[in-house]
Design an enzyme around this catalytic site. Structure first.
Site, PDB file in Angstrom:
ATOM      1  N   HIS A  38      23.735  44.730  41.780  1.00 24.74           N
ATOM      2  CA  HIS A  38      24.964  44.180  40.577  1.00 24.74           C
ATOM      3  C   HIS A  38      25.778  42.621  40.910  1.00 24.74           C
ATOM      4  O   HIS A  38      26.112  43.229  42.271  1.00 24.74           O
ATOM      5  CB  HIS A  38      25.793  45.808  39.889  1.00 24.74           C
ATOM      6  CG  HIS A  38      27.136  44.982  39.671  1.00 24.74           C
ATOM      7  ND1 HIS A  38      26.123  44.513  38.345  1.00 24.74           N
ATOM      8  CD2 HIS A  38      28.342  45.416  39.310  1.00 24.74           C
ATOM      9  CE1 HIS A  38      27.054  43.953  37.508  1.00 24.74           C
ATOM     10  NE2 HIS A  38      28.895  44.639  37.905  1.00 24.74           N
ATOM     11  N   CYS A  86      28.811  48.806  34.548  1.00 30.25           N
ATOM     12  CA  CYS A  86      27.738  47.914  34.996  1.00 30.25           C
ATOM     13  C   CYS A  86      26.366  49.090  35.835  1.00 30.25           C
ATOM     14  O   CYS A  86      25.546  48.158  35.702  1.00 30.25           O
ATOM     15  CB  CYS A  86      27.794  46.913  36.174  1.00 30.25           C
ATOM     16  SG  CYS A  86      29.833  45.995  34.980  1.00 30.25           S
ATOM     17  N   ASN A 104      29.743  38.361  36.342  1.00 30.84           N
ATOM     18  CA  ASN A 104      29.514  39.520  35.854  1.00 30.84           C
ATOM     19  C   ASN A 104      29.159  39.592  34.907  1.00 30.84           C
ATOM     20  O   ASN A 104      29.574  40.106  33.934  1.00 30.84           O
ATOM     21  CB  ASN A 104      30.626  40.449  36.775  1.00 30.84           C
ATOM     22  CG  ASN A 104      30.146  41.602  36.307  1.00 30.84           C
ATOM     23  OD1 ASN A 104      29.187  42.412  35.632  1.00 30.84           O
ATOM     24  ND2 ASN A 104      31.343  42.225  37.267  1.00 30.84           N
TER      25      ASN A 104
HETATM   26  O1  UT7 Z   1      31.185  44.957  37.689  1.00 36.78           O
HETATM   27  C1  UT7 Z   1      32.114  45.580  37.605  1.00 36.78           C
HETATM   28  C2  UT7 Z   1      33.492  45.146  37.791  1.00 36.78           C
HETATM   29  N1  UT7 Z   1      34.507  44.496  38.334  1.00 36.78           N
HETATM   30  C3  UT7 Z   1      34.706  44.021  39.568  1.00 36.78           C
HETATM   31  O2  UT7 Z   1      33.809  43.837  40.331  1.00 36.78           O
HETATM   32  C4  UT7 Z   1      35.752  43.564  40.585  1.00 36.78           C
HETATM   33  C5  UT7 Z   1      36.088  43.698  42.084  1.00 36.78           C
HETATM   34  N2  UT7 Z   1      37.121  42.814  42.429  1.00 36.78           N
HETATM   35  C6  UT7 Z   1      36.597  41.357  42.524  1.00 36.78           C
HETATM   36  O3  UT7 Z   1      35.680  40.878  42.880  1.00 36.78           O
HETATM   37  C7  UT7 Z   1      38.291  41.002  43.042  1.00 36.78           C
HETATM   38  O4  UT7 Z   1      39.052  42.117  43.655  1.00 36.78           O
HETATM   39  C8  UT7 Z   1      39.073  39.818  42.379  1.00 36.78           C
HETATM   40  C9  UT7 Z   1      37.948  38.284  42.295  1.00 36.78           C
HETATM   41  C10 UT7 Z   1      39.236  40.215  40.941  1.00 36.78           C
HETATM   42  C11 UT7 Z   1      40.302  39.473  43.257  1.00 36.78           C
HETATM   43  O5  UT7 Z   1      39.919  38.550  44.509  1.00 36.78           O
HETATM   44  P1  UT7 Z   1      40.467  39.589  45.964  1.00 36.78           P
HETATM   45  O6  UT7 Z   1      40.122  38.867  47.036  1.00 36.78           O
HETATM   46  O7  UT7 Z   1      40.482  41.114  45.212  1.00 36.78           O
HETATM   47  O8  UT7 Z   1      42.097  38.423  45.595  1.00 36.78           O
HETATM   48  P2  UT7 Z   1      43.529  39.445  44.884  1.00 36.78           P
HETATM   49  O9  UT7 Z   1      43.811  40.289  44.353  1.00 36.78           O
HETATM   50  O10 UT7 Z   1      43.951  40.265  46.727  1.00 36.78           O
HETATM   51  O11 UT7 Z   1      44.386  38.011  45.470  1.00 36.78           O
HETATM   52  C12 UT7 Z   1      44.557  37.235  45.777  1.00 36.78           C
HETATM   53  C13 UT7 Z   1      45.283  36.232  46.090  1.00 36.78           C
HETATM   54  C14 UT7 Z   1      47.153  36.662  45.335  1.00 36.78           C
HETATM   55  O12 UT7 Z   1      47.841  35.915  45.543  1.00 36.78           O
HETATM   56  P3  UT7 Z   1      49.316  36.598  46.500  1.00 36.78           P
HETATM   57  O13 UT7 Z   1      49.471  37.892  46.147  1.00 36.78           O
HETATM   58  O14 UT7 Z   1      48.662  36.417  48.048  1.00 36.78           O
HETATM   59  O15 UT7 Z   1      50.296  35.025  46.774  1.00 36.78           O
HETATM   60  C15 UT7 Z   1      46.409  36.715  43.825  1.00 36.78           C
HETATM   61  O16 UT7 Z   1      48.169  36.513  42.794  1.00 36.78           O
HETATM   62  O17 UT7 Z   1      45.504  35.548  44.891  1.00 36.78           O
HETATM   63  C16 UT7 Z   1      45.800  35.263  43.188  1.00 36.78           C
HETATM   64  N3  UT7 Z   1      44.839  35.078  42.724  1.00 36.78           N
HETATM   65  C17 UT7 Z   1      44.572  34.048  42.862  1.00 36.78           C
HETATM   66  N4  UT7 Z   1      45.075  33.055  42.806  1.00 36.78           N
HETATM   67  C18 UT7 Z   1      43.809  32.238  41.743  1.00 36.78           C
HETATM   68  C19 UT7 Z   1      44.538  36.658  42.220  1.00 36.78           C
HETATM   69  N5  UT7 Z   1      43.410  35.815  40.469  1.00 36.78           N
HETATM   70  C20 UT7 Z   1      43.168  34.569  41.067  1.00 36.78           C
HETATM   71  C21 UT7 Z   1      42.940  33.542  40.566  1.00 36.78           C
HETATM   72  N6  UT7 Z   1      42.865  32.305  41.230  1.00 36.78           N
HETATM   73  N7  UT7 Z   1      42.297  34.013  39.122  1.00 36.78           N
END
Ligand code: UT7
Length: 329
Positions: free
Chosen positions: A236, A112, A266
């Site tokens: 980004h 990226c 993204n």
């Molecule tokens: O260009 C570089 C590329 N990558 C990035 O920039 C990614 C950077 N990271 C992120 O953008 C975020 O970490 C994500 C969007 C990937 C995830 O968001 P988060 O706020 O960090 O969520 P999390 O992984 O902490 O998940 C929170 C909860 C979990 O459930 P529990 O354990 O609290 O019950 C996940 O299982 O949300 C759940 N979850 C979802 N629920 C609905 C994870 N993904 C999803 C989803 N829909 N798509």
């Protein structure tokens, strides 16, 4: 910086058909529109059958037309992508042929951060004597993700952005930059050949904010500027919450920060040029404005650049020849 710089004289963005909304995704995986919007700021993204070369060609045609350049006028093509068609040759070869360019071309892989890396590299080559360089950031990320995996599918989209960079006497637009990588973090975001992308989202998020802020500050310091001098920030476009966290640490408002992630998702190396094109076309960036680009990506790479906008608008305005004489004091 040296006495032969560059100025962007043409730009273009291309978003393919194939809009995929959060509601579309919610039909095929365990997610909701509300969750995606709250956690990422994304409402929709494009998933296309077009490869990065074809997407890049469309963006480049717009940029070349605006700069008034024919294929013979370009001295080099730098093509930033992390979703190339082939292991070899580079996608840049396909683009070079499609556009009828007669110059050299290479791919640049810094995930990226790729567009900003490319822009900085192109400035160096202008300084070594080249006159016009086409820089493209283009991705077909939909091809390298598992479209049923809610961890990655919600984030990534396809698109391309391009600029024509022309040499000018004097400092030019690029005032300062920072390029970096921490190779110990390869395992938090990677795609093996013929496999889908793996990502530890939480860890990427945590490191991204830190990297963007420290890199932006380094680029500002090298430009001998502070955030008080900046007019527009182009982070980004990975996740609106990452942009918010980074700019708030820079004491900067979201109102003057690009947020094309909402409609584009993204798009990796295409995200910064697509956002730049959107802000320029919206008239948000004016002659003499200072623009800060800052990003991060797999590697983990990061890259920032501070530009002083030369005043070129889509309607015309100052060309490279006039730029040096018209630099704001
Ligand atoms: O260009 C570089 C590329 N990558 C990035 O920039 C990614 C950077 N990271 C992120 O953008 C975020 O970490 C994500 C969007 C990937 C995830 O968001 P988060 O706020 O960090 O969520 P999390 O992984 O902490 O998940 C929170 C909860 C979990 O459930 P529990 O354990 O609290 O019950 C996940 O299982 O949300 C759940 N979850 C979802 N629920 C609905 C994870 N993904 C999803 C989803 N829909 N798509």
């Amino acid at each position: 910086m040296t006495n032969r710089g560059g100025i962007i004289t043409g730009w273009g963005g291309y978003l393919p058909a194939g809009v995929v909304t959060n509601h579309d995704l919610a039909k095929t995986m365990d997610t909701t529109d509300e969750w995606i919007r709250n956690r990422t700021g994304i409402s929709e993204r494009r998933w296309s059958d077009m490869g990065p070369a074809a997407l890049g060609v469309e963006a480049a045609k717009i940029a070349l037309d605006m700069a008034g350049c024919g294929p013979q006028d370009i001295d080099l093509l730098v093509f930033a992508t992390c979703s190339p068609e082939y292991i070899l040759p580079g996608s840049s070869a396909i683009v070079q042929h499609s556009l009828g360019l007669t110059c050299g071309a290479f791919d640049l892989g810094a995930a990226c951060s790729g567009f900003t890396y490319s822009l900085v590299a192109a400035h160096g080559l202008l300084n070594m004597g080249m006159n016009r360089i086409l820089v493209i950031g283009s991705e077909q990320l939909s091809r390298i993700i598992d479209k049923t995996d809610r961890n990655t599918a919600i984030l990534f989209g396809d698109g391309a952005g391009a600029v024509v960079l022309e040499a000018c006497e004097g400092e030019g637009e690029l005032l300062g930059f920072d390029l970096g990588v921490d190779g110990s973090a390869v395992n938090i975001l990677y795609t093996r050949h013929d496999e889908i992308t793996h990502m530890d989202g939480k860890e990427v998020f945590r490191r991204a904010v830190r990297a963007m802020v420290s890199s932006a500050n380094l680029a500002l310091e090298r430009a001998k500027l502070t955030m008080d001098d900046i007019d527009w920030v182009i982070p980004h476009q990975a996740n609106r919450r990452i942009s918010e966290a980074a700019v708030s640490r820079l004491n900067w408002p979201m109102e003057r920060t690009s947020a094309t992630v909402e409609t584009n998702g993204n798009t990796s190396a295409a995200s910064i040029p697509l956002a730049l094109v959107a802000e320029l076309d919206a008239g948000h960036i004016k002659a003499g404005d200072h623009v800060l680009m800052c990003g991060f990506g797999a590697g983990m790479t990061w890259a920032s650049a501070v530009l002083r906008w030369g005043g070129v608008t889509r309607e015309g305005g100052h060309g490279a020849a006039a730029y040096a004489a018209e630099l704001p004091s």
